[in-house]
Design a protein around this motif. Structure first.
Motif, PDB file in Angstrom:
ATOM      1  N   SER A 118      -8.631  -2.603 -11.399  1.00  0.00           N
ATOM      2  CA  SER A 118      -7.600  -1.785 -11.663  1.00  0.00           C
ATOM      3  C   SER A 118      -7.993  -0.632 -12.783  1.00  0.00           C
ATOM      4  CB  SER A 118      -6.170  -2.439 -12.246  1.00  0.00           C
ATOM      5  OG  SER A 118      -5.452  -1.337 -12.942  1.00  0.00           O
ATOM      6  N   ARG A 147      -5.968   3.890 -10.077  1.00  0.00           N
ATOM      7  CA  ARG A 147      -6.650   3.576  -8.850  1.00  0.00           C
ATOM      8  C   ARG A 147      -7.096   2.123  -8.826  1.00  0.00           C
ATOM      9  NH1 ARG A 147     -12.442   3.426  -8.330  1.00  0.00           N
ATOM     10  NH2 ARG A 147     -13.051   3.969  -6.165  1.00  0.00           N
ATOM     11  N   ILE A 148      -6.838   1.480  -7.446  1.00  0.00           N
ATOM     12  CA  ILE A 148      -6.948   0.270  -7.285  1.00  0.00           C
ATOM     13  C   ILE A 148      -8.203  -0.024  -6.296  1.00  0.00           C
ATOM     14  CG2 ILE A 148      -6.310  -2.145  -6.245  1.00  0.00           C
ATOM     15  CD1 ILE A 148      -3.630  -1.302  -7.666  1.00  0.00           C
ATOM     16  N   ALA A 173       0.909  -1.296   0.068  1.00  0.00           N
ATOM     17  CA  ALA A 173      -0.005  -0.027  -0.052  1.00  0.00           C
ATOM     18  C   ALA A 173       0.981   1.340   0.160  1.00  0.00           C
ATOM     19  CB  ALA A 173      -0.840   0.029   1.293  1.00  0.00           C
ATOM     20  N   THR A 200      -1.738  -4.702  -8.741  1.00  0.00           N
ATOM     21  CA  THR A 200      -0.716  -3.802  -9.051  1.00  0.00           C
ATOM     22  C   THR A 200       0.174  -4.195 -10.177  1.00  0.00           C
ATOM     23  OG1 THR A 200      -0.524  -3.663  -6.427  1.00  0.00           O
ATOM     24  CG2 THR A 200       1.660  -3.232  -7.986  1.00  0.00           C
ATOM     25  N   LEU A 228       2.369   1.670  -3.544  1.00  0.00           N
ATOM     26  CA  LEU A 228       1.124   2.288  -4.499  1.00  0.00           C
ATOM     27  C   LEU A 228       1.174   3.802  -4.118  1.00  0.00           C
ATOM     28  CD1 LEU A 228      -1.480  -0.586  -4.237  1.00  0.00           C
ATOM     29  CD2 LEU A 228       0.060  -0.028  -6.198  1.00  0.00           C
ATOM     30  N   LEU A 262      -5.232   3.403  -3.368  1.00  0.00           N
ATOM     31  CA  LEU A 262      -6.038   2.156  -3.094  1.00  0.00           C
ATOM     32  C   LEU A 262      -7.201   2.281  -2.149  1.00  0.00           C
ATOM     33  CD1 LEU A 262      -5.876  -1.059  -2.888  1.00  0.00           C
ATOM     34  CD2 LEU A 262      -4.307  -0.481  -0.645  1.00  0.00           C
ATOM     35  N   LEU A 285      -4.315  -7.932  -4.462  1.00  0.00           N
ATOM     36  CA  LEU A 285      -3.628  -6.699  -4.333  1.00  0.00           C
ATOM     37  C   LEU A 285      -2.523  -6.741  -5.346  1.00  0.00           C
ATOM     38  CD1 LEU A 285      -3.577  -3.744  -3.557  1.00  0.00           C
ATOM     39  CD2 LEU A 285      -2.435  -4.342  -1.490  1.00  0.00           C
TER      40      LEU A 285
END
Length: 295
Positions: free
Chosen positions: A179, A183-184, A156, A203, A159, A166, A199
């Motif tokens: 995704s 922005r996730i 995190a 990513t 990112l 996130l 995640l």
């Protein structure tokens, strides 16, 4: 008594390009013969040797799929371990770096930059897996088994450093993760292991598929690449079982160059993520010791 060490010495590629081409050719032969586990071996090697070049990862996986931790003969000696007599070395290519002297007029402009280091070529080098050695127990590297530990938080933070937002949202159900490019979104309520794997997958999409590629990719290829990155990273932290990679055969659809490109970007992307997950060096273990074990 003198210890005799033998080395693998078959037809040798001498450049990075030859190294990759030779291994991709052998991999394709195995896939076309129905041996899909060969691709799993390469992805597993990526999880274990993410600090190595793409070509050398392929070489290690081809010569010793079971290898877990490799180093050169004298590195093992310095770590208090000795290569067993008669063991065959795993051949890789090591860079040969020299010094290029600048012309006097140019050097006089800046005395601190009189010479520069340049890559002259590559030489044969041999490494040995820890299973080929005897000696003292090595300091345990920080590994996680079954629980991602602090890796979710570290990812995190990575990112955030990349400007990628996130969020956790139930609105994306039944998808586990999405995704969006910068922005996730992750579906809440998953186990820690599932959250981490999702995640990493998303990513990978952000890093792999939000930038230009040499060639166009299909949705299936993109999903398979992201899942392969999640496998490599998960394997590196002890979260993925051996059966998880059965679908990776989809990376190969009869095109050797596309397979090579996919594997290379998978390796590079997994390396970036794994570097971001590196924990602080354990107390009592020097950075030199960790680098020596990984080199």
């Amino acid at each position: 008594m003198n210890t005799t060490i033998t080395t693998i010495d078959s037809k040798k590629p001498h450049t990075k390009q030859e190294l990759v081409a030779t291994n991709i050719k052998l991999l394709i032969e195995q896939l076309e013969a129905g041996h899909s586990e060969a691709l799993t071996n390469y992805l597993t090697a990526m999880s274990r040797f993410h600090q190595y070049s793409f070509g050398n990862v392929l070489e290690i996986a081809r010569q010793m799929p079971s290898a877990k931790r490799v180093a050169g003969f004298w590195t093992w000696k310095n770590l208090g371990r000795s290569v067993k007599a008669g063991q065959k070395g795993i051949r890789i290519l090591a860079p040969v770096v020299g010094v290029r002297r600048k012309k006097d007029a140019e050097a006089n402009k800046d005395i601190t930059k009189q010479n520069e280091r340049v890559l002259l070529g590559f030489r044969n080098a041999y490494v040995f897996d820890i299973s080929q050695t005897d000696g003292v127990e090595l300091p345990a590297l920080n590994e996680v088994t079954g629980d991602p530990g602090e890796n979710i938080e570290r990812l995190a933070e990575f990112l955030n450093s990349k400007g990628i937002q996130l969020v956790y949202s139930e609105k994306i159900a039944p998808a586990l993760g999405m995704s969006y490019g910068g922005r996730i979104a992750i579906l809440p309520g998953q186990s820690k292991a599932e959250t981490f794997a999702t995640l990493v997958h998303e990513t990978a999409h952000e890093l792999l598929h939000r930038s230009e590629r040499r060639t166009a990719t299909t949705k299936t290829a993109r999903e398979t690449e992201a899942e392969a990155v999640a496998f490599v990273v998960g394997k590196a932290v002890g979260l993925v079982n051996e059966e998880a990679s059965a679908s990776y055969i989809q990376l190969y659809k009869g095109n050797a160059s596309l397979l090579a490109e996919s594997l290379e970007v998978i390796q590079q992307t997994a390396s970036v993520i794994l570097a971001a997950l590196e924990p602080p060096i354990a107390e009592g273990v020097t950075s030199e010791e960790l680098e020596a074990v990984a080199a």
